[in-house]
Write a protein that holds these residues in place. Structure first.
Motif, PDB file in Angstrom:
ATOM      1  N   VAL A   1      70.974  55.107  -9.560  1.00  0.00           N
ATOM      2  CA  VAL A   1      71.954  55.575 -10.550  1.00  0.00           C
ATOM      3  C   VAL A   1      72.339  54.424 -11.477  1.00  0.00           C
ATOM      4  CG1 VAL A   1      74.313  56.439 -10.845  1.00  0.00           C
ATOM      5  CG2 VAL A   1      72.829  57.440  -9.104  1.00  0.00           C
ATOM      6  N   LYS A   2      72.569  53.243 -10.905  1.00  0.00           N
ATOM      7  CA  LYS A   2      72.912  52.070 -11.713  1.00  0.00           C
ATOM      8  C   LYS A   2      71.764  51.703 -12.644  1.00  0.00           C
ATOM      9  CE  LYS A   2      76.076  50.195  -8.292  1.00  0.00           C
ATOM     10  NZ  LYS A   2      76.332  49.149  -7.311  1.00  0.00           N
ATOM     11  N   LEU A   3      70.538  51.768 -12.143  1.00  0.00           N
ATOM     12  CA  LEU A   3      69.365  51.456 -12.969  1.00  0.00           C
ATOM     13  C   LEU A   3      69.216  52.454 -14.109  1.00  0.00           C
ATOM     14  CD1 LEU A   3      66.857  50.443 -10.171  1.00  0.00           C
ATOM     15  CD2 LEU A   3      67.791  48.942 -11.923  1.00  0.00           C
ATOM     16  N   ALA A   4      69.442  53.730 -13.818  1.00  0.00           N
ATOM     17  CA  ALA A   4      69.344  54.754 -14.868  1.00  0.00           C
ATOM     18  C   ALA A   4      70.414  54.522 -15.944  1.00  0.00           C
ATOM     19  CB  ALA A   4      69.489  56.146 -14.266  1.00  0.00           C
ATOM     20  N   GLY A   5      71.635  54.247 -15.523  1.00  0.00           N
ATOM     21  CA  GLY A   5      72.710  53.984 -16.481  1.00  0.00           C
ATOM     22  C   GLY A   5      72.434  52.735 -17.300  1.00  0.00           C
ATOM     23  N   GLY A   6      72.005  51.667 -16.628  1.00  0.00           N
ATOM     24  CA  GLY A   6      71.698  50.423 -17.322  1.00  0.00           C
ATOM     25  C   GLY A   6      70.581  50.597 -18.337  1.00  0.00           C
ATOM     26  N   THR A   7      69.558  51.341 -17.963  1.00  0.00           N
ATOM     27  CA  THR A   7      68.430  51.578 -18.865  1.00  0.00           C
ATOM     28  C   THR A   7      68.859  52.405 -20.074  1.00  0.00           C
ATOM     29  OG1 THR A   7      66.892  51.458 -16.997  1.00  0.00           O
ATOM     30  CG2 THR A   7      66.081  52.512 -19.005  1.00  0.00           C
ATOM     31  N   ALA A   8      69.646  53.434 -19.839  1.00  0.00           N
ATOM     32  CA  ALA A   8      70.148  54.244 -20.959  1.00  0.00           C
ATOM     33  C   ALA A   8      71.007  53.387 -21.891  1.00  0.00           C
ATOM     34  CB  ALA A   8      70.958  55.427 -20.427  1.00  0.00           C
ATOM     35  N   GLY A   9      71.858  52.556 -21.308  1.00  0.00           N
ATOM     36  CA  GLY A   9      72.695  51.678 -22.116  1.00  0.00           C
ATOM     37  C   GLY A   9      71.885  50.669 -22.903  1.00  0.00           C
ATOM     38  N   LEU A  10      70.861  50.118 -22.278  1.00  0.00           N
ATOM     39  CA  LEU A  10      69.992  49.165 -22.980  1.00  0.00           C
ATOM     40  C   LEU A  10      69.320  49.825 -24.183  1.00  0.00           C
ATOM     41  CD1 LEU A  10      68.405  47.406 -19.888  1.00  0.00           C
ATOM     42  CD2 LEU A  10      69.705  46.243 -21.685  1.00  0.00           C
ATOM     43  N   ALA A  11      68.891  51.072 -24.011  1.00  0.00           N
ATOM     44  CA  ALA A  11      68.230  51.780 -25.117  1.00  0.00           C
ATOM     45  C   ALA A  11      69.201  51.987 -26.284  1.00  0.00           C
ATOM     46  CB  ALA A  11      67.681  53.123 -24.630  1.00  0.00           C
ATOM     47  N   VAL A  12      70.391  52.463 -25.974  1.00  0.00           N
ATOM     48  CA  VAL A  12      71.394  52.694 -27.024  1.00  0.00           C
ATOM     49  C   VAL A  12      71.801  51.372 -27.658  1.00  0.00           C
ATOM     50  CG1 VAL A  12      73.759  53.470 -27.466  1.00  0.00           C
ATOM     51  CG2 VAL A  12      72.237  54.846 -26.036  1.00  0.00           C
ATOM     52  N   GLY A  13      72.059  50.375 -26.833  1.00  0.00           N
ATOM     53  CA  GLY A  13      72.470  49.075 -27.346  1.00  0.00           C
ATOM     54  C   GLY A  13      71.410  48.409 -28.199  1.00  0.00           C
ATOM     55  N   SER A  14      70.154  48.638 -27.863  1.00  0.00           N
ATOM     56  CA  SER A  14      69.065  48.081 -28.656  1.00  0.00           C
ATOM     57  C   SER A  14      69.064  48.672 -30.070  1.00  0.00           C
ATOM     58  CB  SER A  14      67.727  48.359 -27.965  1.00  0.00           C
ATOM     59  OG  SER A  14      66.661  47.869 -28.727  1.00  0.00           O
ATOM     60  N   ILE A  15      69.302  49.950 -30.144  1.00  0.00           N
ATOM     61  CA  ILE A  15      69.376  50.613 -31.451  1.00  0.00           C
ATOM     62  C   ILE A  15      70.566  50.085 -32.245  1.00  0.00           C
ATOM     63  CG2 ILE A  15      69.799  52.837 -32.592  1.00  0.00           C
ATOM     64  CD1 ILE A  15      68.210  54.090 -30.183  1.00  0.00           C
ATOM     65  N   VAL A  16      71.711  49.963 -31.583  1.00  0.00           N
ATOM     66  CA  VAL A  16      72.911  49.438 -32.247  1.00  0.00           C
ATOM     67  C   VAL A  16      72.681  47.996 -32.701  1.00  0.00           C
ATOM     68  CG1 VAL A  16      75.331  48.777 -31.886  1.00  0.00           C
ATOM     69  CG2 VAL A  16      74.498  50.986 -31.048  1.00  0.00           C
ATOM     70  N   GLY A  17      72.066  47.188 -31.840  1.00  0.00           N
ATOM     71  CA  GLY A  17      71.796  45.793 -32.187  1.00  0.00           C
ATOM     72  C   GLY A  17      70.895  45.663 -33.403  1.00  0.00           C
ATOM     73  N   ARG A  18      69.885  46.503 -33.496  1.00  0.00           N
ATOM     74  CA  ARG A  18      68.998  46.482 -34.664  1.00  0.00           C
ATOM     75  C   ARG A  18      69.756  46.895 -35.920  1.00  0.00           C
ATOM     76  NH1 ARG A  18      63.603  49.298 -32.174  1.00  0.00           N
ATOM     77  NH2 ARG A  18      63.180  47.666 -30.655  1.00  0.00           N
ATOM     78  N   TRP A  19      70.608  47.895 -35.770  1.00  0.00           N
ATOM     79  CA  TRP A  19      71.412  48.367 -36.899  1.00  0.00           C
ATOM     80  C   TRP A  19      72.348  47.246 -37.383  1.00  0.00           C
ATOM     81  CZ3 TRP A  19      76.755  49.454 -37.128  1.00  0.00           C
ATOM     82  CH2 TRP A  19      77.169  50.085 -38.298  1.00  0.00           C
ATOM     83  N   LEU A  20      72.962  46.535 -36.430  1.00  0.00           N
ATOM     84  CA  LEU A  20      73.872  45.450 -36.797  1.00  0.00           C
ATOM     85  C   LEU A  20      73.135  44.308 -37.531  1.00  0.00           C
ATOM     86  CD1 LEU A  20      76.086  45.147 -33.586  1.00  0.00           C
ATOM     87  CD2 LEU A  20      76.762  46.038 -35.822  1.00  0.00           C
ATOM     88  N   ARG A  21      71.936  43.992 -37.092  1.00  0.00           N
ATOM     89  CA  ARG A  21      71.172  42.919 -37.735  1.00  0.00           C
ATOM     90  C   ARG A  21      70.796  43.290 -39.163  1.00  0.00           C
ATOM     91  NH1 ARG A  21      67.699  42.369 -33.078  1.00  0.00           N
ATOM     92  NH2 ARG A  21      65.974  42.929 -34.417  1.00  0.00           N
ATOM     93  N   ARG A  22      70.584  44.568 -39.432  1.00  0.00           N
ATOM     94  CA  ARG A  22      70.243  45.000 -40.794  1.00  0.00           C
ATOM     95  C   ARG A  22      71.426  44.848 -41.740  1.00  0.00           C
ATOM     96  NH1 ARG A  22      67.151  50.712 -40.244  1.00  0.00           N
ATOM     97  NH2 ARG A  22      65.410  49.971 -39.005  1.00  0.00           N
ATOM     98  N   GLY A  23      72.645  45.085 -41.151  1.00  0.00           N
ATOM     99  CA  GLY A  23      73.860  45.137 -41.952  1.00  0.00           C
ATOM    100  C   GLY A  23      74.151  43.893 -42.656  1.00  0.00           C
TER     101      GLY A  23
END
Length: 119
Positions: free
Chosen positions: A97-119
């Motif tokens: 469960v922790k691995l699934a949550g962490g992986t989902a968070g990493l995916a979302v955070g990766s998208i947010v991080g890319r968006w922030l770098r563009r800004g």
């Protein structure tokens, strides 16, 4: 790099490490000290690791493998370390469960991080 982005990354890094420290306390302390929300423990685990995963991926967007190693490593390590606390237990299901949550968070955070770098 924009000064504002650097400041945001610094803030996100503090938040990521702070969140991980809170999760470590909640996971490794005696069961009587474990904070609860009233939700299912599985939901609490998933959300906690999704949050820490999103924070690490956003904070270390250029170092996503580092972020993933920290989040996934912490999920596994925390479950293994629970064996040392007599009132706790490390279980494969809880780790998954922790691995699934962490992986989902990493995916979302990766998208947010890319968006922030563009800004």
């Amino acid at each position: 790099m924009n000064t504002r982005i650097v400041e945001l990354e610094t803030l996100l890094r503090f938040a990521a490490w702070g969140c991980l420290a809170v999760i470590a306390f909640a996971t490794l302390s005696p069961i009587g000290l474990r904070p609860t929300t009233g939700l299912s423990p599985s939901i609490e685990r998933f959300v906690a690791f999704a949050l820490v995963g999103a924070l690490f991926a956003s904070a270390y967007s250029r170092y996503i493998l580092f972020a993933a190693a920290v989040v996934i490593g912490a999920a596994v390590l925390f479950e293994l370390l629970q064996v040392l606390e007599p009132s706790r237990h490390g279980r494969l299901f809880d780790a998954s469960v922790k691995l699934a949550g962490g992986t989902a968070g990493l995916a979302v955070g990766s998208i947010v991080g890319r968006w922030l770098r563009r800004g």
